[in-house]
Design an enzyme around this catalytic site. Sequence first.
Site: not given
Ligand SMILES: Cc1cc2nc3c(=O)[nH]c(=O)nc-3n(C[C@H](O)[C@H](O)[C@H](O)COP(=O)(O)OP(=O)(O)OC[C@H]3O[C@@H](n4cnc5c(N)ncnc54)[C@H](O)[C@@H]3O)c2cc1C
Length: 316
Positions: A236, A308
Amino acid sequence: MTPDSIQSYDGPVNSPAEYLKKSPFSGQILLDAPMKNRCTFKSGGPAETLVIPESLEDILIVRTLCAEKNIPLFILGGGANILVSDKGIKGITLSMEKMATVKQEDNTLICGAGLSVNAMVSEALERSLSGLEFLSRLPGSVGGALYMNARCYGAEVADIFDWAEVLTLDHKVKRIPFNKADWAYKISPFQEEGLIILKGAFRLSPGEKSSISSKMNEIALSRREKGHFRAPSAGSTFKNNRDFGKPSGQIIDECGLKGLSLGGASVSDWHGNILINREGASSEDISRLIIEVQNKVKEQTGFYLEPEVLRVGDWN
Ligand SMILES: Cc1cc2nc3c(=O)[nH]c(=O)nc-3n(C[C@H](O)[C@H](O)[C@H](O)COP(=O)(O)OP(=O)(O)OC[C@H]3O[C@@H](n4cnc5c(N)ncnc54)[C@H](O)[C@@H]3O)c2cc1C
């Protein structure tokens, strides 16, 4: 190792890699690392210096260097909720991918922040622990899910959160227990400047392996059917706002914006709130499309859609 035992950095401030190579840092150091390969939008420029720590000591070395030399530090999880500038990310990008331990204490699963959510969910299944089913096939890492308070299929991370260990700006490892007031839609206690999430503990309960597995499969199938993995995206793009009375995807759809394209970026044909990298999109294309959708929705409905997805790196 304490920060005091880390040698002072005397080299030029623009070569953190040199400092790290001379220090006891034991992780990987990559220069000009393409971020396209590390984020789900598959767009954006390189990380100037990407470091992959192997231990808390490594993280402390990086953190101390950044603090002493005023070097920007970005913490990378799975890259599933970020849009990286085409100019890339200056300073140090710290990938948590190797911080991926798993431990069980009674019915609590304690996972390193760099563990993928998929791996955490599989661990829970393997141990017949119920509670993580809703996160099945959620892209990203444990740290990112905690940071974003990931929410899907009627539940959010806050519902199962017990405690997390974080590294604070003053280099202390601190345990943050659950406190309801710290959590809300897309809000977690980790969004305070400078916290690095090291691990998270989740309260689960013993369950029947076959029923946990079938719930997980059901959700994985639902994600596939909703087109989550049909094209590179960050899921999203916009937050939902209860005051608008309907989800952002429906609002975008009703404004006739499905399929709207700008450069290689499009609003997907199958979900109004999923903006995709249709074909070789730059992050600029995606960013301009986000603004275009915001403007058109504002014009037609008066609602301002709040992204978001987080813009990361040099956007000037
Ligand atoms: C196909 C798809 C479907 C999705 N569906 C959903 C859904 O249903 N619901 C939902 O909520 N989200 C969804 N998302 C978004 C995503 O999956 C979430 O937001 C996820 O939790 C992001 O995690 P990430 O590790 O990739 O974070 P990143 O994208 O790498 O980082 C996001 C933020 O978190 C911070 N961060 C990450 N790790 C740490 C750490 N260890 N310490 C401090 N800060 C940190 C980063 O600095 C950044 O600010 C979706 C994404 C995709 C691609």
